[in-house]
Design a protein around this motif. Structure first.
Motif, PDB file in Angstrom:
ATOM      1  N   SER A   1       0.881  -1.166   0.000  1.00 14.01           N
ATOM      2  CA  SER A   1       0.000   0.000   0.000  1.00 14.01           C
ATOM      3  C   SER A   1       0.915   1.212   0.000  1.00 14.01           C
ATOM      4  O   SER A   1       1.807   1.323   0.833  1.00 14.01           O
ATOM      5  CB  SER A   1      -0.908   0.006   1.230  1.00 14.01           C
ATOM      6  OG  SER A   1      -0.121  -0.004   2.405  1.00 14.01           O
ATOM      7  N   GLY A   2       0.727   2.088  -0.938  1.00 14.44           N
ATOM      8  CA  GLY A   2       1.638   3.205  -1.116  1.00 14.44           C
ATOM      9  C   GLY A   2       1.203   4.468  -0.416  1.00 14.44           C
ATOM     10  O   GLY A   2       0.239   4.501   0.331  1.00 14.44           O
ATOM     11  N   SER A   3       1.965   5.504  -0.656  1.00 23.20           N
ATOM     12  CA  SER A   3       1.699   6.818  -0.080  1.00 23.20           C
ATOM     13  C   SER A   3       1.012   7.710  -1.105  1.00 23.20           C
ATOM     14  O   SER A   3       1.318   8.884  -1.219  1.00 23.20           O
ATOM     15  CB  SER A   3       3.014   7.453   0.371  1.00 23.20           C
ATOM     16  OG  SER A   3       3.643   6.663   1.327  1.00 23.20           O
ATOM     17  N   LEU A   4       0.082   7.139  -1.847  1.00 21.47           N
ATOM     18  CA  LEU A   4      -0.557   7.892  -2.925  1.00 21.47           C
ATOM     19  C   LEU A   4      -1.443   9.014  -2.413  1.00 21.47           C
ATOM     20  O   LEU A   4      -1.715   9.977  -3.119  1.00 21.47           O
ATOM     21  CB  LEU A   4      -1.372   6.942  -3.803  1.00 21.47           C
ATOM     22  CG  LEU A   4      -0.561   5.861  -4.503  1.00 21.47           C
ATOM     23  CD1 LEU A   4      -1.484   4.932  -5.280  1.00 21.47           C
ATOM     24  CD2 LEU A   4       0.483   6.473  -5.408  1.00 21.47           C
ATOM     25  N   HIS A   5      -1.900   8.895  -1.173  1.00 22.02           N
ATOM     26  CA  HIS A   5      -2.757   9.932  -0.610  1.00 22.02           C
ATOM     27  C   HIS A   5      -1.964  11.190  -0.264  1.00 22.02           C
ATOM     28  O   HIS A   5      -2.530  12.236  -0.021  1.00 22.02           O
ATOM     29  CB  HIS A   5      -3.449   9.405   0.646  1.00 22.02           C
ATOM     30  CG  HIS A   5      -2.499   9.106   1.751  1.00 22.02           C
ATOM     31  ND1 HIS A   5      -1.722   7.965   1.757  1.00 22.02           N
ATOM     32  CD2 HIS A   5      -2.169   9.803   2.849  1.00 22.02           C
ATOM     33  CE1 HIS A   5      -0.964   7.974   2.838  1.00 22.02           C
ATOM     34  NE2 HIS A   5      -1.211   9.072   3.517  1.00 22.02           N
ATOM     35  N   ASP A   6      -0.649  11.098  -0.239  1.00 22.21           N
ATOM     36  CA  ASP A   6       0.209  12.203   0.179  1.00 22.21           C
ATOM     37  C   ASP A   6       1.419  12.248  -0.746  1.00 22.21           C
ATOM     38  O   ASP A   6       2.470  11.724  -0.403  1.00 22.21           O
ATOM     39  CB  ASP A   6       0.626  11.964   1.635  1.00 22.21           C
ATOM     40  CG  ASP A   6       1.266  13.176   2.264  1.00 22.21           C
ATOM     41  OD1 ASP A   6       1.236  14.264   1.653  1.00 22.21           O
ATOM     42  OD2 ASP A   6       1.796  13.033   3.375  1.00 22.21           O
ATOM     43  N   PRO A   7       1.275  12.850  -1.928  1.00 24.63           N
ATOM     44  CA  PRO A   7       2.336  12.794  -2.937  1.00 24.63           C
ATOM     45  C   PRO A   7       3.688  13.288  -2.427  1.00 24.63           C
ATOM     46  O   PRO A   7       3.805  14.340  -1.816  1.00 24.63           O
ATOM     47  CB  PRO A   7       1.814  13.707  -4.044  1.00 24.63           C
ATOM     48  CG  PRO A   7       0.346  13.734  -3.854  1.00 24.63           C
ATOM     49  CD  PRO A   7       0.132  13.606  -2.369  1.00 24.63           C
ATOM     50  N   LEU A   8       4.708  12.508  -2.696  1.00 25.25           N
ATOM     51  CA  LEU A   8       6.046  12.810  -2.210  1.00 25.25           C
ATOM     52  C   LEU A   8       6.643  14.031  -2.883  1.00 25.25           C
ATOM     53  O   LEU A   8       7.463  14.712  -2.290  1.00 25.25           O
ATOM     54  CB  LEU A   8       6.951  11.600  -2.418  1.00 25.25           C
ATOM     55  CG  LEU A   8       6.532  10.342  -1.663  1.00 25.25           C
ATOM     56  CD1 LEU A   8       7.466   9.194  -2.007  1.00 25.25           C
ATOM     57  CD2 LEU A   8       6.490  10.582  -0.177  1.00 25.25           C
ATOM     58  N   ARG A   9       6.227  14.331  -4.097  1.00 15.84           N
ATOM     59  CA  ARG A   9       6.831  15.474  -4.789  1.00 15.84           C
ATOM     60  C   ARG A   9       6.593  16.773  -4.027  1.00 15.84           C
ATOM     61  O   ARG A   9       7.411  17.683  -4.050  1.00 15.84           O
ATOM     62  CB  ARG A   9       6.328  15.581  -6.222  1.00 15.84           C
ATOM     63  CG  ARG A   9       4.863  15.943  -6.351  1.00 15.84           C
ATOM     64  CD  ARG A   9       4.428  16.015  -7.818  1.00 15.84           C
ATOM     65  NE  ARG A   9       3.036  16.311  -7.929  1.00 15.84           N
ATOM     66  CZ  ARG A   9       2.050  15.447  -7.836  1.00 15.84           C
ATOM     67  NH1 ARG A   9       2.325  14.166  -7.611  1.00 15.84           N
ATOM     68  NH2 ARG A   9       0.798  15.806  -7.948  1.00 15.84           N
ATOM     69  N   TRP A  10       5.474  16.864  -3.309  1.00 12.50           N
ATOM     70  CA  TRP A  10       5.201  18.075  -2.539  1.00 12.50           C
ATOM     71  C   TRP A  10       6.070  18.135  -1.291  1.00 12.50           C
ATOM     72  O   TRP A  10       6.408  19.206  -0.820  1.00 12.50           O
ATOM     73  CB  TRP A  10       3.727  18.175  -2.186  1.00 12.50           C
ATOM     74  CG  TRP A  10       2.916  18.405  -3.414  1.00 12.50           C
ATOM     75  CD1 TRP A  10       1.998  17.575  -3.977  1.00 12.50           C
ATOM     76  CD2 TRP A  10       2.981  19.550  -4.276  1.00 12.50           C
ATOM     77  NE1 TRP A  10       1.501  18.118  -5.137  1.00 12.50           N
ATOM     78  CE2 TRP A  10       2.076  19.341  -5.342  1.00 12.50           C
ATOM     79  CE3 TRP A  10       3.723  20.730  -4.263  1.00 12.50           C
ATOM     80  CZ2 TRP A  10       1.894  20.266  -6.364  1.00 12.50           C
ATOM     81  CZ3 TRP A  10       3.535  21.648  -5.288  1.00 12.50           C
ATOM     82  CH2 TRP A  10       2.637  21.407  -6.323  1.00 12.50           C
ATOM     83  N   LYS A  11       6.453  17.000  -0.775  1.00 12.38           N
ATOM     84  CA  LYS A  11       7.366  16.992   0.365  1.00 12.38           C
ATOM     85  C   LYS A  11       8.748  17.484  -0.081  1.00 12.38           C
ATOM     86  O   LYS A  11       9.404  18.228   0.638  1.00 12.38           O
ATOM     87  CB  LYS A  11       7.447  15.602   0.984  1.00 12.38           C
ATOM     88  CG  LYS A  11       6.126  15.205   1.628  1.00 12.38           C
ATOM     89  CD  LYS A  11       6.251  13.930   2.379  1.00 12.38           C
ATOM     90  CE  LYS A  11       4.928  13.497   2.933  1.00 12.38           C
ATOM     91  NZ  LYS A  11       4.278  14.429   3.813  1.00 12.38           N
ATOM     92  N   ARG A  12       9.174  17.078  -1.269  1.00 17.74           N
ATOM     93  CA  ARG A  12      10.450  17.569  -1.791  1.00 17.74           C
ATOM     94  C   ARG A  12      10.401  19.096  -1.947  1.00 17.74           C
ATOM     95  O   ARG A  12      11.360  19.790  -1.634  1.00 17.74           O
ATOM     96  CB  ARG A  12      10.760  16.924  -3.139  1.00 17.74           C
ATOM     97  CG  ARG A  12      11.170  15.498  -3.043  1.00 17.74           C
ATOM     98  CD  ARG A  12      11.600  14.968  -4.419  1.00 17.74           C
ATOM     99  NE  ARG A  12      11.930  13.575  -4.335  1.00 17.74           N
ATOM    100  CZ  ARG A  12      11.067  12.596  -4.607  1.00 17.74           C
ATOM    101  NH1 ARG A  12       9.854  12.862  -5.017  1.00 17.74           N
ATOM    102  NH2 ARG A  12      11.442  11.337  -4.490  1.00 17.74           N
TER     103      ARG A  12
END
Length: 144
Positions: free
Chosen positions: A114-125
């Motif tokens: 199960s991925g972190s699709l609900h919280d896109p990583l690109r925005w964390k970068r």
């Protein structure tokens, strides 16, 4: 509001990092068990290097998670806490993705995650980079 004023959301972020890190370790352990049964494969320089890469990413993620937990418990600056949480989330998710890819490369099978699709990583970068490069503090919406 931010991670400091939303402790429940901050704890959920930590739980997500812990979950991803746990799964990354499990995938690596499973792949190592498989590879060790293949004597020739266990001596392959590519395989050895790949295992080292995954292990390093897991250790970095663990260190960033520990740092985020410490900052959250210390009542430090809310921005630093938000950025530390984002760094931990990102490193843990990337460690999990790397472990999953390595599992497939080394064993020929892939565990469904199960991925972190609900919280896109690109925005964390973006949040991390904008704060570290430009000193721009995350907004309330970005901080969690």
């Amino acid at each position: 509001m931010n991670a400091l004023t939303q402790p429940v959301v901050a704890r959920l972020s930590l739980a997500s990092s812990q979950h991803d890190l746990h799964h990354a370790r499990s995938l690596l352990d499973s792949a190592l068990g498989f590879v060790r049964q293949q004597a020739a494969t266990a001596q392959d320089p590519y395989v050895i290097s790949r295992v080292g890469d995954v292990q390093i990413r897991i250790e970095v993620a663990a260190a960033l998670l520990e740092r985020a937990e410490g900052l959250l418990d210390s009542e430090k600056d809310a921005t630093e806490i938000s950025v530390a949480l984002a760094e931990s989330d990102l490193a843990s998710a990337e460690a999990l993705a790397t472990a999953s890819d390595a599992e497939f490369e080394l064993t020929g099978r892939r565990t469904v995650l199960s991925g972190s699709l609900h919280d896109p990583l690109r925005w964390k970068r973006h949040l991390i980079g904008n704060f570290r490069l430009n000193g721009i503090h995350p907004s309330a919406q970005e901080a969690v």
